[in-house]
Motif scaffolding. Structure first.
Motif, PDB file in Angstrom:
ATOM      1  N   VAL A   1      26.194  63.539  33.618  1.00  0.00           N
ATOM      2  CA  VAL A   1      25.367  64.682  34.037  1.00  0.00           C
ATOM      3  C   VAL A   1      25.628  65.880  33.130  1.00  0.00           C
ATOM      4  CG1 VAL A   1      24.949  66.331  35.904  1.00  0.00           C
ATOM      5  CG2 VAL A   1      25.214  63.901  36.427  1.00  0.00           C
ATOM      6  N   LEU A   2      26.890  66.132  32.819  1.00  0.00           N
ATOM      7  CA  LEU A   2      27.233  67.278  31.978  1.00  0.00           C
ATOM      8  C   LEU A   2      26.772  67.074  30.533  1.00  0.00           C
ATOM      9  CD1 LEU A   2      30.761  68.173  33.406  1.00  0.00           C
ATOM     10  CD2 LEU A   2      28.493  68.954  34.143  1.00  0.00           C
ATOM     11  N   ARG A   3      26.813  65.834  30.041  1.00  0.00           N
ATOM     12  CA  ARG A   3      26.322  65.530  28.686  1.00  0.00           C
ATOM     13  C   ARG A   3      24.819  65.830  28.610  1.00  0.00           C
ATOM     14  NH1 ARG A   3      28.207  62.085  24.936  1.00  0.00           N
ATOM     15  NH2 ARG A   3      29.583  61.120  26.450  1.00  0.00           N
ATOM     16  N   TYR A   4      24.079  65.420  29.627  1.00  0.00           N
ATOM     17  CA  TYR A   4      22.642  65.680  29.651  1.00  0.00           C
ATOM     18  C   TYR A   4      22.374  67.186  29.635  1.00  0.00           C
ATOM     19  CZ  TYR A   4      17.804  65.796  31.210  1.00  0.00           C
ATOM     20  OH  TYR A   4      16.464  66.053  31.311  1.00  0.00           O
ATOM     21  N   ALA A   5      23.162  67.936  30.404  1.00  0.00           N
ATOM     22  CA  ALA A   5      22.991  69.394  30.440  1.00  0.00           C
ATOM     23  C   ALA A   5      23.258  69.993  29.060  1.00  0.00           C
ATOM     24  CB  ALA A   5      23.926  70.003  31.482  1.00  0.00           C
ATOM     25  N   ALA A   6      24.317  69.560  28.395  1.00  0.00           N
ATOM     26  CA  ALA A   6      24.640  70.079  27.061  1.00  0.00           C
ATOM     27  C   ALA A   6      23.536  69.728  26.068  1.00  0.00           C
ATOM     28  CB  ALA A   6      25.988  69.529  26.600  1.00  0.00           C
ATOM     29  N   ASP A   7      23.045  68.500  26.113  1.00  0.00           N
ATOM     30  CA  ASP A   7      21.990  68.070  25.185  1.00  0.00           C
ATOM     31  C   ASP A   7      20.700  68.863  25.364  1.00  0.00           C
ATOM     32  OD1 ASP A   7      23.570  66.183  23.940  1.00  0.00           O
ATOM     33  OD2 ASP A   7      22.771  64.483  25.086  1.00  0.00           O
TER      34      ASP A   7
ATOM     35  N   GLY B   1      19.421  72.404  23.202  1.00  0.00           N
ATOM     36  CA  GLY B   1      18.703  72.480  21.928  1.00  0.00           C
ATOM     37  C   GLY B   1      19.659  72.812  20.789  1.00  0.00           C
ATOM     38  N   ASN B   2      19.373  72.284  19.629  1.00  0.00           N
ATOM     39  CA  ASN B   2      20.157  72.496  18.413  1.00  0.00           C
ATOM     40  C   ASN B   2      21.557  71.888  18.441  1.00  0.00           C
ATOM     41  OD1 ASN B   2      18.142  73.912  16.968  1.00  0.00           O
ATOM     42  ND2 ASN B   2      18.700  75.813  18.022  1.00  0.00           N
ATOM     43  N   VAL B   3      21.921  71.198  19.495  1.00  0.00           N
ATOM     44  CA  VAL B   3      23.222  70.521  19.581  1.00  0.00           C
ATOM     45  C   VAL B   3      23.046  69.172  20.257  1.00  0.00           C
ATOM     46  CG1 VAL B   3      24.670  72.585  19.633  1.00  0.00           C
ATOM     47  CG2 VAL B   3      23.847  71.606  21.768  1.00  0.00           C
ATOM     48  N   ARG B   4      24.006  68.293  20.014  1.00  0.00           N
ATOM     49  CA  ARG B   4      24.082  67.003  20.712  1.00  0.00           C
ATOM     50  C   ARG B   4      25.511  66.823  21.185  1.00  0.00           C
ATOM     51  NH1 ARG B   4      21.112  63.358  16.159  1.00  0.00           N
ATOM     52  NH2 ARG B   4      19.013  64.176  16.457  1.00  0.00           N
ATOM     53  N   ALA B   5      25.655  66.441  22.422  1.00  0.00           N
ATOM     54  CA  ALA B   5      26.990  66.169  22.952  1.00  0.00           C
ATOM     55  C   ALA B   5      27.456  64.826  22.408  1.00  0.00           C
ATOM     56  CB  ALA B   5      26.964  66.155  24.471  1.00  0.00           C
ATOM     57  N   ARG B   6      28.650  64.819  21.827  1.00  0.00           N
ATOM     58  CA  ARG B   6      29.223  63.574  21.314  1.00  0.00           C
ATOM     59  C   ARG B   6      30.133  62.938  22.352  1.00  0.00           C
ATOM     60  NH1 ARG B   6      26.107  62.274  17.087  1.00  0.00           N
ATOM     61  NH2 ARG B   6      26.323  63.678  15.353  1.00  0.00           N
ATOM     62  N   ARG B   7      31.003  63.723  22.926  1.00  0.00           N
ATOM     63  CA  ARG B   7      31.941  63.238  23.943  1.00  0.00           C
ATOM     64  C   ARG B   7      32.056  64.287  25.034  1.00  0.00           C
ATOM     65  NH1 ARG B   7      35.055  62.169  19.773  1.00  0.00           N
ATOM     66  NH2 ARG B   7      36.350  63.987  20.099  1.00  0.00           N
TER      67      ARG B   7
ATOM     68  N   ARG C   1      27.261  76.425  27.389  1.00  0.00           N
ATOM     69  CA  ARG C   1      28.219  76.809  28.429  1.00  0.00           C
ATOM     70  C   ARG C   1      27.500  77.102  29.745  1.00  0.00           C
ATOM     71  NH1 ARG C   1      33.272  77.875  28.175  1.00  0.00           N
ATOM     72  NH2 ARG C   1      33.312  78.005  25.908  1.00  0.00           N
ATOM     73  N   GLU C   2      26.389  77.822  29.663  1.00  0.00           N
ATOM     74  CA  GLU C   2      25.603  78.173  30.854  1.00  0.00           C
ATOM     75  C   GLU C   2      25.047  76.926  31.545  1.00  0.00           C
ATOM     76  OE1 GLU C   2      21.269  80.207  31.679  1.00  0.00           O
ATOM     77  OE2 GLU C   2      22.415  80.895  29.933  1.00  0.00           O
ATOM     78  N   LEU C   3      24.450  76.022  30.755  1.00  0.00           N
ATOM     79  CA  LEU C   3      23.838  74.823  31.328  1.00  0.00           C
ATOM     80  C   LEU C   3      24.873  73.865  31.915  1.00  0.00           C
ATOM     81  CD1 LEU C   3      21.097  74.153  28.633  1.00  0.00           C
ATOM     82  CD2 LEU C   3      20.734  74.920  30.992  1.00  0.00           C
ATOM     83  N   VAL C   4      25.979  73.661  31.223  1.00  0.00           N
ATOM     84  CA  VAL C   4      27.017  72.750  31.712  1.00  0.00           C
ATOM     85  C   VAL C   4      27.663  73.322  32.978  1.00  0.00           C
ATOM     86  CG1 VAL C   4      29.269  71.725  31.181  1.00  0.00           C
ATOM     87  CG2 VAL C   4      27.424  71.655  29.486  1.00  0.00           C
TER      88      VAL C   4
END
Length: 185
Positions: free
Chosen positions: A101-107, A110-116, A155-158
């Motif tokens: 869920v947190l990875r989806y929020a980070a992704d 925009g302009n970033v991709r969560a790796r781990r 940070r806000e979305l996660v």
């Protein structure tokens, strides 16, 4: 093996008597069609039972693999986290599920991709919800000139997803940018 003692054949002899004398045919059984039929059925039952005893099903060839897959899935699932619930009772979710869920929020920033995404339980708050520390490793898009704004959005979305979507208390959130990607990747 005990046979139902209340079953009487049409000739008046009990099925239990036929079972007990299965290997010894008396005069009545030799002449009685009901006893002969019952005896044949009981002999077939005994034979089938013995076949099952003598030749048990072989172990499926993929049994060990299936067991190990279940064990690996259990390990990957991670520790279970208690969530606060409006109703009496408790709800638990795995660290792995929270990480998704947190990875989806980070992704979605925009302009970033969560790796781990690593989630680690550190305590429990007053409502009974798990308190966690989260570490998100990111890759940023090549040419992203608003890095600080992007990280603030992540940070806000996660943080919002942790509290409103999952129901955990976020104690700390560490964002690490360790890679760059191009739009085509």
């Amino acid at each position: 093996m005990e046979v139902n003692q209340d079953y009487e054949l049409p000739c008046g002899r009990e099925l239990e008597t036929v079972w007990e004398n299965l290997d010894e045919v008396d005069d009545h059984q030799a002449d009685c069609v009901h006893c002969r039929t019952a005896r044949e059925s009981l002999l077939a039952l005994r034979s089938a039972t013995q076949e099952l005893i003598d030749e048990p099903d072989p172990t499926p060839p993929d049994l060990v693999g299936r067991i190990m897959s279940a064990v690996r899935a259990e390990v990957r699932r991670g520790q279970m986290l208690d969530l606060s619930a409006a109703e009496p009772g408790s709800v638990e979710v795995s660290e792995q599920a929270v990480a998704v869920v947190l990875r989806y929020a980070a992704d979605s920033a925009g302009n970033v991709r969560a790796r781990r995404v690593r989630v680690r339980k550190v305590g429990v708050d007053d409502s009974g919800a798990a308190q966690v520390e989260v570490e998100v490793t990111l890759a940023t898009r090549l040419g992203n000139t608003s890095g600080a704004d992007t990280l603030a959005r992540v940070r806000e979305l996660v943080s919002a997803a942790a509290t409103s979507r999952v129901g955990i208390s976020l104690v700390s959130l560490n964002l690490l940018v360790e890679d760059v990607y191009e739009d085509g990747e």
